[in-house]
Write an enzyme that holds these catalytic residues in place. Structure first.
Site, short mmCIF file in Angstrom:
data_model
loop_
_atom_site.label_atom_id
_atom_site.label_comp_id
_atom_site.label_asym_id
_atom_site.label_seq_id
_atom_site.Cartn_x
_atom_site.Cartn_y
_atom_site.Cartn_z
CD GLU A 1 -2.82 1.25 2.39
OE1 GLU A 1 -3.16 0.20 2.98
OE2 GLU A 1 -3.21 2.38 2.75
CG ASN B 1 -5.60 -5.29 9.07
OD1 ASN B 1 -6.29 -5.94 9.83
ND2 ASN B 1 -5.37 -5.70 7.82
FE1 SF4 Z 1 -9.93 -0.93 2.52
FE2 SF4 Z 1 -10.04 -2.97 4.19
FE3 SF4 Z 1 -7.70 -1.78 3.70
FE4 SF4 Z 1 -9.61 -0.56 5.14
S1 SF4 Z 1 -8.49 -2.44 5.71
S2 SF4 Z 1 -8.38 0.34 3.49
S3 SF4 Z 1 -11.49 -1.24 4.10
S4 SF4 Z 1 -8.94 -2.95 2.25
#
Ligand code: SF4
Length: 356
Positions: free
Chosen positions: A135, A233
């Protein structure tokens, strides 16, 4: 799976929301449609989402993941991952592939857009993110002359803007809340005219999962975070739990659960990163406390939905209209008409691909 504990079982607290976000839902369903629509192999630039079980399932279904668009044979279909691709990658895919479908999450697209907008207005951009993450690479490539990657742990360091009155702050969507807030406060002190997103660039799913794990941390003595090592995440969730003073472990699935981490007196919190299938969550709970008590700890409801990429919808509809009977008699669990996308979810897509 053999129960990890033969004696007293711990109580399980299950975070809600957890697991798939709307961007991951969309990307998994989009690639499943690609697999259903085109003869294999279908190519995918970068892992569609950062989860080993998901990637394995698609590989078994005939998807080839590549790290360079040049590795896609000319004339084959290609999908670009949810993390967002650099403009030159998108252009190269368009030139090379028969069909290019970009499964970038709309929330990542928003950051790309802001990167271009701030750069066009002459701002120096602090991009807070993790070096080497897909990203971050894709976002910075939108304005490489204007953007400086700043690691959230290392902080602003030697960042020196050309004009301290024209500095913008953007971020990877999946950082920890505490990482974003620390940098925001430092940058705000250094540059009082700092431009930044009204709320933050952290997406709703990241924020909700981090809020939920903080709630788990109020009661749990140990927390298991389900997700793969390269999932930003997921790693952020582990860090949030540690900062809340609770032991936390990342596991890909039940085989990674170490029975010495807890005993029957413990309360075990369970959550999952945004790219971890719910099938894995159920398997981990079965390993921790088979048939035991599971209490759901809900901090908010999520009903976000991101539609499939428009170009994919057009292709699938075209195939459906040209090939009489295509998708007319789907196998159990297969998607219905693409217009009914909301009636079908990514867990069903993965079940179709053999993830259980
Ligand atoms: Fe998009 Fe999911 Fe990444 Fe959030 S975690 S930016 S909703 S892909």
């Amino acid at each position: 799976m053999r129960p990890i504990l033969d004696r007293m079982m711990p109580k399980v607290l299950l975070a809600e929301p957890r697991g798939f976000c709307a961007g991951v839902e969309m990307a998994i369903k989009a690639l499943t449609w690609m697999v259903q629509t085109f003869e294999p192999p279908v190519y995918c630039y970068h892992e569609i989402v950062h989860n080993a079980a998901v990637v394995d399932a698609f590989e078994r279904a005939g998807v080839v993941f590549v790290n360079e668009v040049a590795d896609v044979p000319e004339g084959r279909p290609v999908m670009l991952s949810a993390h967002g691709s650099a403009p030159d990658v998108v252009a190269a895919a368009e030139r090379r592939a028969a069909v290019t479908i970009d499964a970038v999450c709309p929330l990542v697209t928003k950051v790309h857009h802001e990167m271009r907008r701030m750069s066009d207005r002459g701002y120096d951009i602090i991009y807070v993110g993790h070096e080497g993450h897909d990203e971050a690479i894709g976002a910075i490539a939108e304005a490489p002359e204007a953007a400086t990657l700043v690691d959230p742990v290392e902080g602003l360091g030697a960042f020196e803007p050309t004009d301290p009155g024209k500095v913008a702050l953007l971020a990877q969507t999946t950082l920890g809340l505490f990482e974003w807030e620390g940098i925001l406060s430092d940058a705000g002190e250094r540059y009082p005219l700092l431009r930044t997103a009204r709320k933050s660039d952290l997406c709703y799913a990241t924020t909700n999962r981090q809020t939920a794990i903080l709630r788990l941390a109020e009661e749990a003595s140990v927390i298991l975070v389900i997700g793969s090592e390269n999932s930003s995440n997921t790693q952020a969730l582990v860090r949030v739990a540690h900062m809340a003073g609770v032991r936390a472990y990342r596991v890909d699935g039940p085989d990674d659960v170490d029975p010495t981490w807890f005993d029957g007196d413990d309360i075990v919190g369970v959550t999952a990163g945004a790219s971890a299938p719910d099938q894995r969550v159920r398997a981990v709970i079965d390993a921790v406390a088979p048939g035991g008590t599971v209490e759901v700890v809900r901090v908010t409801d999520e009903d976000e939905y991101f539609p499939l990429p428009p170009r994919l919808r057009t292709y699938v509809k075209t195939v459906q209209s040209l090939v009489e009977g295509a998708f007319a008699a789907p196998s159990p669990g297969a998607p219905g008409p693409i217009e009914d996308d909301r009636a079908w979810d990514a867990s069903e897509a993965l079940a179709l691909l053999g993830v259980s």
